[in-house]
Design an enzyme around this catalytic site. Structure first.
Site, PDB file in Angstrom:
ATOM      1  N   ASN A  73       6.379  20.291  22.800  1.00 39.23           N
ATOM      2  CA  ASN A  73       6.549  21.675  23.198  1.00 39.23           C
ATOM      3  C   ASN A  73       6.228  22.589  22.026  1.00 39.23           C
ATOM      4  O   ASN A  73       6.161  22.146  20.871  1.00 39.23           O
ATOM      5  CB  ASN A  73       7.988  21.921  23.674  1.00 39.23           C
ATOM      6  CG  ASN A  73       8.258  21.288  25.024  1.00 39.23           C
ATOM      7  OD1 ASN A  73       7.369  21.220  25.865  1.00 39.23           O
ATOM      8  ND2 ASN A  73       9.480  20.828  25.227  1.00 39.23           N
ATOM      9  N   ASN A 115      -1.315  27.176  32.217  1.00 41.56           N
ATOM     10  CA  ASN A 115      -0.408  26.445  31.336  1.00 41.56           C
ATOM     11  C   ASN A 115      -1.304  25.748  30.313  1.00 41.56           C
ATOM     12  O   ASN A 115      -2.032  24.824  30.655  1.00 41.56           O
ATOM     13  CB  ASN A 115       0.380  25.444  32.170  1.00 41.56           C
ATOM     14  CG  ASN A 115       1.483  24.706  31.434  1.00 41.56           C
ATOM     15  OD1 ASN A 115       1.933  23.674  31.899  1.00 41.56           O
ATOM     16  ND2 ASN A 115       1.944  25.208  30.315  1.00 41.56           N
ATOM     17  N   CYS A 148       3.948  25.072  35.643  1.00 43.01           N
ATOM     18  CA  CYS A 148       4.594  23.878  35.090  1.00 43.01           C
ATOM     19  C   CYS A 148       4.440  22.747  36.094  1.00 43.01           C
ATOM     20  O   CYS A 148       5.031  22.795  37.183  1.00 43.01           O
ATOM     21  CB  CYS A 148       6.071  24.155  34.806  1.00 43.01           C
ATOM     22  SG  CYS A 148       6.991  22.711  34.224  1.00 43.01           S
ATOM     23  N   GLY A 149       3.651  21.736  35.744  1.00 44.72           N
ATOM     24  CA  GLY A 149       3.371  20.645  36.668  1.00 44.72           C
ATOM     25  C   GLY A 149       4.589  19.810  37.002  1.00 44.72           C
ATOM     26  O   GLY A 149       4.860  19.527  38.176  1.00 44.72           O
ATOM     27  N   THR A 150       5.351  19.400  35.979  1.00 44.12           N
ATOM     28  CA  THR A 150       6.553  18.619  36.274  1.00 44.12           C
ATOM     29  C   THR A 150       7.583  19.489  36.987  1.00 44.12           C
ATOM     30  O   THR A 150       8.365  18.990  37.801  1.00 44.12           O
ATOM     31  CB  THR A 150       7.164  18.005  35.000  1.00 44.12           C
ATOM     32  OG1 THR A 150       7.429  19.035  34.044  1.00 44.12           O
ATOM     33  CG2 THR A 150       6.255  16.943  34.406  1.00 44.12           C
ATOM     34  N   GLU A 172      10.365  26.915  30.782  1.00 43.29           N
ATOM     35  CA  GLU A 172      10.225  25.574  30.222  1.00 43.29           C
ATOM     36  C   GLU A 172      11.060  25.399  28.963  1.00 43.29           C
ATOM     37  O   GLU A 172      11.052  26.258  28.078  1.00 43.29           O
ATOM     38  CB  GLU A 172       8.754  25.277  29.903  1.00 43.29           C
ATOM     39  CG  GLU A 172       7.896  25.073  31.136  1.00 43.29           C
ATOM     40  CD  GLU A 172       6.579  24.413  30.800  1.00 43.29           C
ATOM     41  OE1 GLU A 172       6.576  23.497  29.946  1.00 43.29           O
ATOM     42  OE2 GLU A 172       5.560  24.810  31.379  1.00 43.29           O
ATOM     43  N   ARG A 173      11.736  24.278  28.897  1.00 44.31           N
ATOM     44  CA  ARG A 173      12.498  23.910  27.709  1.00 44.31           C
ATOM     45  C   ARG A 173      11.580  23.886  26.496  1.00 44.31           C
ATOM     46  O   ARG A 173      10.566  23.198  26.481  1.00 44.31           O
ATOM     47  CB  ARG A 173      13.121  22.527  27.927  1.00 44.31           C
ATOM     48  CG  ARG A 173      13.891  21.968  26.754  1.00 44.31           C
ATOM     49  CD  ARG A 173      14.347  20.545  27.001  1.00 44.31           C
ATOM     50  NE  ARG A 173      13.215  19.628  27.173  1.00 44.31           N
ATOM     51  CZ  ARG A 173      13.328  18.296  27.195  1.00 44.31           C
ATOM     52  NH1 ARG A 173      14.521  17.737  27.081  1.00 44.31           N
ATOM     53  NH2 ARG A 173      12.267  17.537  27.356  1.00 44.31           N
ATOM     54  N   ASN A 207      11.133  14.357  32.053  1.00 42.95           N
ATOM     55  CA  ASN A 207      11.824  15.418  31.337  1.00 42.95           C
ATOM     56  C   ASN A 207      12.806  16.063  32.318  1.00 42.95           C
ATOM     57  O   ASN A 207      12.637  15.972  33.531  1.00 42.95           O
ATOM     58  CB  ASN A 207      10.841  16.435  30.740  1.00 42.95           C
ATOM     59  CG  ASN A 207       9.878  16.999  31.766  1.00 42.95           C
ATOM     60  OD1 ASN A 207       9.912  16.646  32.945  1.00 42.95           O
ATOM     61  ND2 ASN A 207       9.007  17.887  31.341  1.00 42.95           N
ATOM     62  N   CYS A 224       4.429  16.061  30.765  1.00 45.60           N
ATOM     63  CA  CYS A 224       3.902  17.392  31.057  1.00 45.60           C
ATOM     64  C   CYS A 224       2.891  17.229  32.182  1.00 45.60           C
ATOM     65  O   CYS A 224       1.855  16.595  31.999  1.00 45.60           O
ATOM     66  CB  CYS A 224       3.249  17.999  29.819  1.00 45.60           C
ATOM     67  SG  CYS A 224       2.379  19.543  30.158  1.00 45.60           S
TER      68      CYS A 224
END
Length: 289
Positions: A72, A13, A228-230, A219-220, A167, A81
């Site tokens: 983003n 990422n 994606c960490g979150t 991811e948005r 997020n 993020c």
């Protein structure tokens, strides 16, 4: 004036990280898109290429080493993020010769500490679990909301959990890991569903064991990313809320794994994973805002 950037990634990422402590950075959405656009050798165009752009600003509050902003690849600023947070924490610890660091974001204060050679642990804070924290367009139980994709009598995925990690995330639990094509098709559809007024990151989580989740995330504003960490944090929280996993689990992407703990003592989500420095470069003059 040219501006130096660092290209970094967490499990693939990837990020363009810009230090703005001495030179302010106020990019337009178009300039962010130009930086994030991946090079196209065939067409001879494109920017540096990344999933997100990160700016490390001077601190705005006591006790913080910096104020950090995230965008983003579509040019929209976002609140958090996870993989980018680890990269920022590592940079700040390296520059300050410290083993721990704290910095602020629009989503609140985050902290990190060294966990090994280019391995960083970050405290992502408490997740938002109320419907209006996600936010949703209407009140629902976020353990499993009323949403499905596919035929009414035989949905492809349904009743996802919702979590905010600074997020918005929606997490579908699936019987087997999904394909990239499925994640793209379903993720792009759900991202803009009317239930999510700010859009949403879409996760597809397969519970391999009580301490092991296999995850893919749309991811948005960025699309399908290597990790994606979150999203990993959200998947673990959503799984624990349903009794599917223990408090600590490995969340595995095709590019590698993160260790996520939803700490019972204070409700904070703790993420541990690797950081990779790729290269140092100069932003093109037209986007060095």
């Amino acid at each position: 004036m040219s501006r130096t950037f660092l290209k970094m990634n967490g499990l693939g990422n990837d990020f363009v990280v810009i230090e703005t402590l001495t030179q302010p950075f106020h990019p337009t959405a178009e300039e962010i898109r130009a930086i994030a656009k991946r090079p196209n050798a065939k067409e001879g165009e494109g920017g540096i290429g990344c999933d997100q752009v990160i700016a490390i600003d001077p601190p705005r509050a006591e006790g913080a080493s910096a104020y950090v902003r995230f965008w983003n690849s579509d040019g929209e600023e976002t609140g958090a993020c996870g993989n980018g947070t680890r990269c920022v924490a590592w940079l700040l610890m390296q520059s300050g010769q410290k083993d721990s660091v704290a910095f602020d974001t629009v989503a609140g204060r985050l902290s990190g500490k060294m966990a090994g050679d280019k391995l960083v642990t970050v405290d992502m804070g408490q997740p938002g679990l109320a419907w209006n924290q996600i936010p949703l367009a209407e009140e629902m139980d976020t353990v499993g909301i009323e949403l499905q994709v596919g035929p009414i009598d035989a949905p492809l995925v349904h009743t996802p959990g919702c979590v905010s990690m600074g997020n918005p995330h929606v997490v579908f639990f699936v019987d087997a890991p999904v394909s990239d094509a499925f994640a793209r098709g379903t993720g792009s559809l759900v991202e803009h569903h009317p239930l999510f007024p700010e859009g949403v990151n879409v996760g597809f989580a397969h519970i391999a064991a009580r301490d092991h989740i296999k995850l893919k995330v749309w991811e948005r504003g960025a699309g399908l990313t290597a990790a994606c960490g979150t999203g990993a944090c959200a998947a673990q929280v959503a799984a624990v809320r349903r009794g599917l996993t223990d408090r600590v689990a490995k969340v595995e992407f095709e590019s590698g794994a993160l260790t996520i703990e939803w700490r019972e003592a204070d409700g904070h989500v703790i993420m541990t994973g690797p950081v990779t420095m790729e290269f140092v470069g100069k932003l093109p003059e037209k986007v060095a805002a």
